[in-house]
Scaffold this motif. Structure first.
Motif, PDB file in Angstrom:
ATOM      1  N   UNK A   1      47.175 -51.534  75.336  1.00 19.40           N
ATOM      2  CA  UNK A   1      46.990 -50.552  76.409  1.00 19.40           C
ATOM      3  C   UNK A   1      47.276 -51.191  77.760  1.00 19.40           C
TER       4      UNK A   1
ATOM      5  N   UNK B   1      50.785 -52.118  82.545  1.00 16.86           N
ATOM      6  CA  UNK B   1      51.469 -53.030  83.465  1.00 16.86           C
ATOM      7  C   UNK B   1      52.982 -52.858  83.446  1.00 16.86           C
ATOM      8  N   UNK B   2      53.556 -52.747  82.234  1.00 17.24           N
ATOM      9  CA  UNK B   2      55.024 -52.791  82.135  1.00 17.24           C
ATOM     10  C   UNK B   2      55.646 -51.399  82.158  1.00 17.24           C
ATOM     11  N   UNK B   3      55.006 -50.447  81.457  1.00 16.79           N
ATOM     12  CA  UNK B   3      55.603 -49.103  81.408  1.00 16.79           C
ATOM     13  C   UNK B   3      54.950 -48.149  82.392  1.00 16.79           C
ATOM     14  N   UNK B   4      53.948 -48.613  83.104  1.00 21.62           N
ATOM     15  CA  UNK B   4      53.276 -47.815  84.140  1.00 21.62           C
ATOM     16  C   UNK B   4      52.614 -46.570  83.577  1.00 21.62           C
ATOM     17  N   UNK B   5      52.090 -46.688  82.353  1.00 18.51           N
ATOM     18  CA  UNK B   5      51.399 -45.553  81.742  1.00 18.51           C
ATOM     19  C   UNK B   5      49.899 -45.682  82.032  1.00 18.51           C
TER      20      UNK B   5
ATOM     21  N   UNK C   1      49.255 -53.812  78.243  1.00 17.56           N
ATOM     22  CA  UNK C   1      50.705 -54.052  78.303  1.00 17.56           C
ATOM     23  C   UNK C   1      51.446 -52.792  78.753  1.00 17.56           C
ATOM     24  N   UNK C   2      51.074 -51.656  78.178  1.00 14.51           N
ATOM     25  CA  UNK C   2      51.784 -50.416  78.533  1.00 14.51           C
ATOM     26  C   UNK C   2      51.467 -49.959  79.952  1.00 14.51           C
TER      27      UNK C   2
END
Lengths: 61, 61, 61, 61, 61, 61
Positions: free
Chosen positions: E25, E30-34, E27-28
């Motif tokens: 959660x 920080x990187x995918x801005x979700x 990771x998503x």
């Protein structure tokens, strides 16, 4: 949750997807008591040549 | 049922998909005793950049 | 890859799963040219009451 | 295995997918003790009109 | 969305699942801005005899 | 096809699953014009500790 994945061969119009999403979300709210905001629905529309029934691709004559 | 989902990176030709669908449907009929007409097979062909093995996307050098 | 997911209602014996896995891996090696070691196959065996066809659960009379 | 399927609406850049794949593979290695080479990650990027939350397609006003 | 499905053979402890869910959660986010609240993660733990690699079930000698 | 996969945390009663299957099959017949006999619906009921939202397992306090 719930997470619902609807997979079909061929395409649906945006309007069809909107109505299906609305009805299924409503079904899960009434029967499974899942709050509307929790329900995710993802549609996958596959080319006919990517779906087989009875060993034959759907685009076959 | 059965429902079989085959996911690969890259593409298959229509002929490859037709032969794979035929063989898998046959396998499930002979070994699992599933009537041919019940077997659904869905192919998903993903771009190489959408599949990772060992932490690396498949299109990586 | 490939990743293959086989979903059925009911159960398969260990022997049936072993033979199906072997045949499908062989099919993907011969037809799709995928090295055997790359093919993952996951079986999901669902209770009859968790699978519906034509709007009826499979355990229905 | 493990097989990880990440499904989103919209798109990710190649760089985002590369970094996500690297981090998740690392997470599964450290916490679940899965060898890096075993981890498959497949990304599915769906159009906004193919994803609904709370009964509304994501491209809705 | 995102919807993340993690499928493994064997089992994970509750603690392992909690830590994996937290990291993915993150990771998503920080990187995918979700946004964190949008991320659903579902774990499927399959018996070794339901997973094959290279044509062999994982419980095979 | 269509193939519909409904994934929830927790359980549904047999009666809930029967009613949901009937309604969704009906929705797909009316809106997507799919013959009832073609629609497969598979329910996956996951333990609360196998589902995370916002980075927390659902069985967490």
């Amino acid at each position: 949750m719930p997470y619902v994945n609807i997979r079909i061969a061929g395409t649906l119009s945006r309007e069809q997807k909107a109505r299906i999403a609305e009805e299924i979300t409503d079904t899960l709210e009434r029967i499974a008591l899942k709050p509307r905001s929790y329900t995710y629905i993802a549609f996958d529309e596959l080319p006919d040549e990517n779906w087989a029934i009875a060993g034959k691709l759907l685009d076959e004559d």
